[in-house]
Scaffold this motif. Sequence first.
Motif, PDB file in Angstrom:
ATOM      1  N   PRO A  79       0.789  -1.242   0.000  1.00  0.00           N
ATOM      2  CA  PRO A  79       0.000   0.000   0.000  1.00  0.00           C
ATOM      3  C   PRO A  79       0.817   1.287   0.000  1.00  0.00           C
ATOM      4  CG  PRO A  79      -0.989  -1.599   1.469  1.00  0.00           C
ATOM      5  CD  PRO A  79       0.306  -2.207   1.002  1.00  0.00           C
ATOM      6  N   ALA A  80       1.888   1.322   0.753  1.00  0.00           N
ATOM      7  CA  ALA A  80       2.679   2.552   0.863  1.00  0.00           C
ATOM      8  C   ALA A  80       3.465   2.869  -0.404  1.00  0.00           C
ATOM      9  CB  ALA A  80       3.637   2.452   2.053  1.00  0.00           C
ATOM     10  N   GLN A  81       3.554   1.922  -1.351  1.00  0.00           N
ATOM     11  CA  GLN A  81       4.388   2.111  -2.536  1.00  0.00           C
ATOM     12  C   GLN A  81       3.603   2.422  -3.805  1.00  0.00           C
ATOM     13  OE1 GLN A  81       7.082  -1.215  -3.032  1.00  0.00           O
ATOM     14  NE2 GLN A  81       7.555  -1.290  -0.845  1.00  0.00           N
ATOM     15  N   ARG A  82       2.276   2.498  -3.711  1.00  0.00           N
ATOM     16  CA  ARG A  82       1.510   2.559  -4.957  1.00  0.00           C
ATOM     17  C   ARG A  82       1.713   3.873  -5.713  1.00  0.00           C
ATOM     18  NH1 ARG A  82      -4.902   2.763  -3.252  1.00  0.00           N
ATOM     19  NH2 ARG A  82      -4.959   4.909  -2.500  1.00  0.00           N
ATOM     20  N   VAL A  83       1.839   4.999  -5.037  1.00  0.00           N
ATOM     21  CA  VAL A  83       2.040   6.273  -5.731  1.00  0.00           C
ATOM     22  C   VAL A  83       3.402   6.298  -6.412  1.00  0.00           C
ATOM     23  CG1 VAL A  83       2.213   8.768  -5.480  1.00  0.00           C
ATOM     24  CG2 VAL A  83       0.483   7.513  -4.176  1.00  0.00           C
ATOM     25  N   VAL A  84       4.428   5.910  -5.689  1.00  0.00           N
ATOM     26  CA  VAL A  84       5.783   5.893  -6.236  1.00  0.00           C
ATOM     27  C   VAL A  84       5.868   4.936  -7.428  1.00  0.00           C
ATOM     28  CG1 VAL A  84       8.181   5.273  -5.759  1.00  0.00           C
ATOM     29  CG2 VAL A  84       6.867   6.563  -4.066  1.00  0.00           C
ATOM     30  N   ALA A  85       5.205   3.789  -7.307  1.00  0.00           N
ATOM     31  CA  ALA A  85       5.236   2.811  -8.399  1.00  0.00           C
ATOM     32  C   ALA A  85       4.572   3.364  -9.654  1.00  0.00           C
ATOM     33  CB  ALA A  85       4.548   1.525  -7.959  1.00  0.00           C
ATOM     34  N   ALA A  86       3.449   4.063  -9.486  1.00  0.00           N
ATOM     35  CA  ALA A  86       2.761   4.640 -10.646  1.00  0.00           C
ATOM     36  C   ALA A  86       3.604   5.726 -11.297  1.00  0.00           C
ATOM     37  CB  ALA A  86       1.411   5.198 -10.224  1.00  0.00           C
ATOM     38  N   GLU A  87       4.240   6.557 -10.493  1.00  0.00           N
ATOM     39  CA  GLU A  87       5.096   7.616 -11.034  1.00  0.00           C
ATOM     40  C   GLU A  87       6.287   7.025 -11.785  1.00  0.00           C
ATOM     41  OE1 GLU A  87       5.938   9.769  -7.479  1.00  0.00           O
ATOM     42  OE2 GLU A  87       4.154  11.055  -7.642  1.00  0.00           O
ATOM     43  N   LYS A  88       6.848   5.945 -11.262  1.00  0.00           N
ATOM     44  CA  LYS A  88       7.984   5.294 -11.920  1.00  0.00           C
ATOM     45  C   LYS A  88       7.569   4.702 -13.264  1.00  0.00           C
ATOM     46  CE  LYS A  88      11.504   1.735 -11.177  1.00  0.00           C
ATOM     47  NZ  LYS A  88      11.998   0.661 -10.264  1.00  0.00           N
ATOM     48  N   LEU A  89       6.401   4.065 -13.302  1.00  0.00           N
ATOM     49  CA  LEU A  89       5.916   3.496 -14.554  1.00  0.00           C
ATOM     50  C   LEU A  89       5.639   4.579 -15.595  1.00  0.00           C
ATOM     51  CD1 LEU A  89       3.542   0.773 -13.109  1.00  0.00           C
ATOM     52  CD2 LEU A  89       5.462   0.340 -14.646  1.00  0.00           C
ATOM     53  N   ALA A  90       5.111   5.707 -15.139  1.00  0.00           N
ATOM     54  CA  ALA A  90       4.850   6.819 -16.050  1.00  0.00           C
ATOM     55  C   ALA A  90       6.148   7.287 -16.703  1.00  0.00           C
ATOM     56  CB  ALA A  90       4.180   7.970 -15.309  1.00  0.00           C
ATOM     57  N   ALA A  91       7.192   7.411 -15.891  1.00  0.00           N
ATOM     58  CA  ALA A  91       8.479   7.878 -16.417  1.00  0.00           C
ATOM     59  C   ALA A  91       9.131   6.848 -17.335  1.00  0.00           C
ATOM     60  CB  ALA A  91       9.410   8.212 -15.250  1.00  0.00           C
ATOM     61  N   GLU A  92       9.073   5.584 -16.944  1.00  0.00           N
ATOM     62  CA  GLU A  92       9.746   4.530 -17.706  1.00  0.00           C
ATOM     63  C   GLU A  92       9.069   4.251 -19.044  1.00  0.00           C
ATOM     64  OE1 GLU A  92      11.508   1.874 -13.954  1.00  0.00           O
ATOM     65  OE2 GLU A  92       9.716   1.203 -15.049  1.00  0.00           O
ATOM     66  N   ARG A  93       7.745   4.339 -19.075  1.00  0.00           N
ATOM     67  CA  ARG A  93       7.016   3.932 -20.275  1.00  0.00           C
ATOM     68  C   ARG A  93       6.441   5.102 -21.080  1.00  0.00           C
ATOM     69  NH1 ARG A  93       3.497  -1.443 -18.674  1.00  0.00           N
ATOM     70  NH2 ARG A  93       4.971  -2.390 -17.184  1.00  0.00           N
ATOM     71  N   GLY A  94       6.662   6.322 -20.612  1.00  0.00           N
ATOM     72  CA  GLY A  94       6.119   7.475 -21.316  1.00  0.00           C
ATOM     73  C   GLY A  94       4.607   7.571 -21.233  1.00  0.00           C
ATOM     74  N   LEU A  95       4.052   7.128 -20.122  1.00  0.00           N
ATOM     75  CA  LEU A  95       2.602   7.169 -19.918  1.00  0.00           C
ATOM     76  C   LEU A  95       2.204   8.436 -19.180  1.00  0.00           C
ATOM     77  CD1 LEU A  95       2.160   3.477 -18.697  1.00  0.00           C
ATOM     78  CD2 LEU A  95       1.680   4.362 -20.991  1.00  0.00           C
ATOM     79  N   THR A  96       0.960   8.867 -19.372  1.00  0.00           N
ATOM     80  CA  THR A  96       0.423  10.023 -18.649  1.00  0.00           C
ATOM     81  C   THR A  96      -0.205   9.546 -17.352  1.00  0.00           C
ATOM     82  OG1 THR A  96      -0.017  11.237 -20.686  1.00  0.00           O
ATOM     83  CG2 THR A  96      -1.227  11.924 -18.722  1.00  0.00           C
ATOM     84  N   LEU A  97       0.245  10.105 -16.238  1.00  0.00           N
ATOM     85  CA  LEU A  97      -0.315   9.754 -14.941  1.00  0.00           C
ATOM     86  C   LEU A  97      -1.653  10.477 -14.750  1.00  0.00           C
ATOM     87  CD1 LEU A  97       0.001   8.350 -12.172  1.00  0.00           C
ATOM     88  CD2 LEU A  97       1.179  10.411 -11.381  1.00  0.00           C
TER      89      LEU A  97
END
Length: 298
Positions: free
Chosen positions: A112-130
Amino acid sequence: MELVSIDDIRAAADRVAPHVLRTPLIQADDLWVKPESLQRVGSFKIRGATNAVAVLDPQGVVTHSSGNHGQALAYAARLKGIPCVVVVPEGAPKVKTDAIWAWGAELVVVPPAQRVVAAEKLAAERGLTLVPPYDHPAVIAGQGTIGLEVMADLPGVEVVLVPVSGGGLISGIASAVKALDPSVRVIGVEPELAADAAESVAAGRRVTWEPERTFRTIADGLRADLSELTFAHVRARVDAIVTVTEDEIRDAMRYLAARARLVAEPSGAVATAAYLAGRTAPGRTVAILSGGNLDPSA
């Protein structure tokens, strides 16, 4: 900090109209219930997600969610034909994670404590819009379309009760309601076991609760904290925040099923719980039933 305006919400209403059900007001005794549980994805989140995707026009999206926003964003992404990744916390209800997957999104499960950081990391790595679940003006404006409908459908409404978690729903509804009639009282409701918004309002500053505290409540959709943006809306436009117990939430779920023939998940029942417990202002009252994605095995 610039707050969402009534013009923003009216523009959002035009954008989401083709994809969103204009939910009715259903009377249960002396209470009117706005059942966003009837939306195609089972919650109000479809409004903010579809408006955000329309405004941002992304090539792919990612979010973090307890379940309902993730399902709504997966639906909105499918409409647009773009990829979607949803980060959910461990322990998210299976009924919600299954629905996210069914709408075609990639599901990522983290503590639970990692979900925001994980989403931000995926956005940066894959070029996705958060597309966050609440901390964005387009999301707030989309949720505010509920307020437009309430004000149009129940002339003389005096009190609107709204579940509170991250604050996007109440920020949008309060922005619409107060612009149209400042005398209407907008009251937020949250579980006693996840009462960061009530504490924040009392303290005059944003207070956060760690997941170990908020994950005690059965209302899994109400475990997030206010953001700076939603707290600014709450301070400016919400009249009060009240809390309800776990037993009161369960009682409200039973009441909605028996008296209104409506299925409510725990998070969706808290506004009705506050009404039944007598913790609201007097007057002609609407309770927002925010979601009905109830795990049938629970």
